[in-house]
Design an enzyme around this catalytic site. Structure first.
Site, short mmCIF file in Angstrom:
data_model
loop_
_atom_site.label_atom_id
_atom_site.label_comp_id
_atom_site.label_asym_id
_atom_site.label_seq_id
_atom_site.Cartn_x
_atom_site.Cartn_y
_atom_site.Cartn_z
N CYS A 150 8.86 47.36 3.92
CA CYS A 150 8.88 48.66 3.29
C CYS A 150 7.53 49.28 3.63
O CYS A 150 6.49 48.70 3.32
CB CYS A 150 9.02 48.53 1.77
N CYS B 205 5.27 52.45 -2.83
CA CYS B 205 6.35 51.63 -3.37
C CYS B 205 5.83 50.85 -4.58
O CYS B 205 4.82 50.17 -4.50
CB CYS B 205 6.84 50.66 -2.30
N LYS C 121 2.21 4.62 1.57
CA LYS C 121 2.30 5.15 2.93
C LYS C 121 1.89 6.61 2.88
O LYS C 121 2.64 7.47 2.42
CB LYS C 121 3.71 4.99 3.48
N TYR D 6 -8.51 7.77 4.31
CA TYR D 6 -8.31 6.51 3.59
C TYR D 6 -8.26 5.38 4.61
O TYR D 6 -7.45 5.42 5.55
CB TYR D 6 -7.00 6.53 2.81
N CYS E 145 14.57 49.68 0.84
CA CYS E 145 13.75 48.86 -0.05
C CYS E 145 14.43 48.72 -1.41
O CYS E 145 14.78 49.73 -2.03
CB CYS E 145 12.37 49.51 -0.22
N CYS F 130 12.10 50.76 -4.03
CA CYS F 130 11.79 52.20 -4.01
C CYS F 130 12.78 53.01 -3.20
O CYS F 130 12.73 54.23 -3.18
CB CYS F 130 10.37 52.43 -3.50
N GLU G 216 0.85 -1.19 0.00
CA GLU G 216 0.00 0.00 0.00
C GLU G 216 0.88 1.24 0.00
O GLU G 216 2.04 1.17 0.40
CB GLU G 216 -0.87 0.04 1.28
N ASP H 184 1.03 10.27 3.97
CA ASP H 184 1.67 11.13 4.97
C ASP H 184 0.63 12.00 5.66
O ASP H 184 0.46 13.17 5.36
CB ASP H 184 2.75 11.98 4.29
N LYS I 207 10.66 3.61 3.38
CA LYS I 207 10.59 5.08 3.30
C LYS I 207 11.38 5.58 2.10
O LYS I 207 12.53 5.19 1.91
CB LYS I 207 11.18 5.68 4.58
#
Ligand code: IVH
Length: 692
Positions: free
Chosen positions: A444, A449, A118, A241, A426, A429, A116, A120, A331
């Site tokens: 900023c 800007c 796996k 599932y 920034c 600008c 099957e 997560d 894994k």
């Protein structure tokens, strides 16, 4: 039949139909009816149950959506411990396991393996008990409890939240139990996952609210299932599932393959990618396929689980410590790669936040070429101790954006490496960047800007916000560059600058008109979308919906006090403060006024106006001043009204714009009421007002 009996019968029929469609939609991915038809059926059932509260049952499809917030979760012991699995990372380790399995069993016995994916996510145990028999039916099984894994011995009772997961059957009919060969009382174990799309949506939402994004779908799923607000869980679209079927804590069918088949027959979602094989070579082939499949799935997997198929063999193999001897998790290797950091760019976001982005020597990770990774913020650069020219390890997890996890020390070009200097001004600008006490981000704060304006425009136009198609990166850059647009409302005056628009690169008559039409259409966007589009800090899609539904109009919201704002579900002091501050700023009030002037209707949420026009039929004719006929049609229909193409005695209203021709005449002949666009908008808002 008495009228109560008739209602009971209708309720039972609606529930059965809804269950059937839920199964088709959520488990089999094969819907037979539209969402609207489903909603209509659900609304009818809700209505009937509302009138007859004595007929409401815990397993009714209506019970998935709401539920009261939990005050905490009760601790519950598992029927038998929920164990974990031993891990294998190589073929050798798998073959060694096969060897141990075979040695523990008589040499005459063949061993089949059931493979099957796996998933997560996190594991859950669902308990079903015999429910009330109905009509001629034998007893059904009803979901009574959903428990998280917890420490494996004791988990938390999250039943209310589990009920909101559409792929979890709330009951299994007697007929399905019989077909599956299952008793009325059983336990199903499986994995709850948050699909990738739902995960991305959640993170966008969190970002819009100024919250840190969830690291990966598993964390997000775990957080969600333990949320105290079932409403939120219902919106997150978790999926379940099933992979174990137990009675009194024991497997009771002959093998795992049969258990999965029974679960499927009973209406549970069982992952389609499973295979029973009779050799380790075939297991390895399944693993190789799964690794390829991984890139195409809509949810995360981190390996393959291999189970000895036969229940009798499982029993004899037993357990070691916290894991069964009869199963193994293979894994996948982490999707990571090592590459060189070539440069760091500093991106200015919509809120002015400056994010360092790593420019990488292109590297292939898990089938994708990665050229950029996030460095999050200045603190992260310091923590990693990374410099330009260093070799770094990049991981592509369940999250969308790859990230740098460490500097690979020995490979570093110590000599050529340059320190990363976080800018003080920034990059777009030149304004000084500001860092608020206690926050990690530099911002900023120059509202003018160009980077901020660009991001504001892109956000406003984005899908799911104002849905202005054709207004992407390239177009926004051109519009700003040519000075055709300087702020959001300017978009709505663009139609007066069509010659200049046609002067832009790769903009022809057709695409220019398409863009103008899209912009025009967006004027009818519901209030919630406009609010979301304004980019108020902490006001994401969901908060915008709640605010729109609560206040019903822009004006009410703009004049709301912090206390009034906090009365809205899920709005806390921080969000309330941000909203008040936003509307206290004259520039922002002007922005709203200009949008109104442009003809935005700020119509309150669909949810609130639904059915305000129920039973009414409209005919649209002529050119309406601010919306396309398509947009008007959408608004009418979303409020429960009908739109027809021809005028008859049954027409309730004709909505006429400029150059309305024969339809308007016909309406006048038949004495049908005629509205202009403003009249229609008023009707729509009227309804919203009545309800709010
Ligand atoms: S069987 C006896 N099957 O992996 C324990 N687990 O690392 C058996 N998982 O806690 C678990 N997909 O949360 C099994 N198809 C699958 C699975 C699966 C994901 C998770 C599960 C378990 C963890 C163990």
């Amino acid at each position: 039949m008495s009228s109560v009996a008739m209602v009971e019968r209708e309720i039972a029929q609606l529930r059965d139909e809804l269950r059937r469609h839920e199964h088709l939609y959520y488990v089999l991915d094969a819907p037979e009816i539209s969402d609207a038809q489903y909603d209509a059926m659900m609304n009818r059932l809700k209505g009937l149950e509302g009138e007859h509260p004595e007929l409401v049952e815990a397993d009714s499809p209506t019970q998935r959506v709401g539920g009261k917030p939990a005050e905490g979760f009760a601790k519950v012991a598992h029927s038998r411990p929920m164990l974990s699995l031993d891990n294998a990372y190589t073929e050798e380790e798998l073959r060694a396991w096969e060897q141990r399995v075979k040695e523990a069993l008589p040499s005459t016995e063949a061993v089949r393996f059931e493979c099957e994916l796996k998933l997560d996510g996190l594991s859950l145990a669902l308990h079903y008990k015999a429910g009330r028999a109905r009509g001629g039916e034998g007893a059904t099984a009803v979901l009574v409890r959903g428990i998280t894994r917890g420490d494996g011995e004791v988990g938390e009772d999250v039943t209310t939240n589990v009920r909101t997961i559409r792929s979890v059957p709330l009951r299994v009919s007697a007929a399905d139990l019989e077909a599956a060969g299952m008793p009325e009382e059983f336990e199903v174990r499986g994995e709850v996952v948050l699909p990738q799309a739902a995960f991305e949506k959640l993170n966008e939402e969190r970002e819009a609210q100024g919250l840190a994004p969830a690291a990966n779908p598993r964390n997000a799923a775990a957080g969600t299932i333990r949320t105290l607000e079932p409403n939120i869980v219902a919106q997150r679209r978790l999926d379940f599932y099933a992979y174990f079927l137990l009675r009194d804590g024991e497997m009771f069918l002959g093998d795992q393959t049969a258990a999965l088949a029974a679960l499927r027959t009973a209406g549970f979602r069982v992952n389609a990618h499973a295979r029973t094989v009779d050799s380790m070579d075939a297991v390895l082939a399944f693993i190789a396929e799964a690794e390829m499949l991984r890139e195409t799935l809509s949810y995360e997997i981190d390996g393959v689980v291999i189970k000895v198929d036969s229940t009798s063999q499982q029993r004899r193999l037993g357990f070691t410590g916290r894991a069964p001897r009869w199963a193994m998790a293979y894994k996948f290797a982490a999707r990571a790669g090592v590459t060189q950091l070539e440069d760091v760019l500093f991106q200015v976001g919509r809120t002015g936040k400056v994010t360092p982005v790593a420019v990488l020597q292109p590297v292939l990770i898990g089938g994708t070429t990665v050229t950029r990774a996030t460095l999050h913020n200045a603190d992260e650069i310091g923590r990693l101790g990374v410099r330009i020219g260093d070799f770094v390890r990049v991981e592509r997890g369940g999250d969308v954006i790859p990230k740098i996890v460490e500097v690979v020390e020995d490979a570093s070009h110590a000599r050529g490496a340059r320190t990363i200097v976080f800018p003080k001004i920034c990059p777009e600008c030149g304004a000084h960047l500001v860092k608020v006490e206690g926050e990690v981000d530099w911002r900023c704060v120059n509202a003018a800007c160009p980077a901020r304006i660009r991001e504001e425009l892109l956000h406003f136009a984005a899908r799911g916000v104002m849905n202005i198609e054709g207004l992407g990166d390239a177009m926004v850059a051109q519009l700003l560059g040519a000075g055709l647009v300087k702020s959001i409302p300017d978009l709505y005056w663009l139609k007066e600058k069509k010659p200049e628009l046609l002067g832009l690169e790769r903009v022809g008559e057709k695409s220019a008109q398409a863009l103008l039409d899209e912009i025009e259409k967006s004027k009818g966007a519901p209030l919630a979308r406009v609010l979301f589009g304004l980019g108020i800090r902490f006001v994401g899609e969901r908060t915008a919906q709640l605010l729109a539904a609560h206040f019903g109009s822009m004006d009410e919201l703009m004049s709301a006090s912090p206390e009034e704002l906090e009365a809205v579900n899920e709005v806390g002091p921080r969000v309330a403060q941000a909203i008040v501050e936003f509307f206290a700023e004259p520039k922002n009030r002007e922005l709203v006024e200009r949008l109104r002037e442009a003809g935005l209707t700020f119509i309150a949420e669909k949810k609130v106006t639904t059915s305000t026009l129920e039973g009414l039929t409209f005919v649209l004719t002529g050119t309406l001043p601010t919306m396309t006929r398509e947009a008007a049609k959408e608004l009418i229909e979303s409020a429960g009204g009908k739109v027809s193409g021809s005028v008859s005695k049954k027409t309730s209203y004709v909505v006429a714009g400029e150059e309305a021709g024969s339809k308007l005449e016909k309406a006048q002949q038949l004495g049908v009421a005629v509205l202009d666009e403003a009249g229609l908008v008023e009707m729509l808002q009227q309804g919203a007002g009545d309800r709010a």
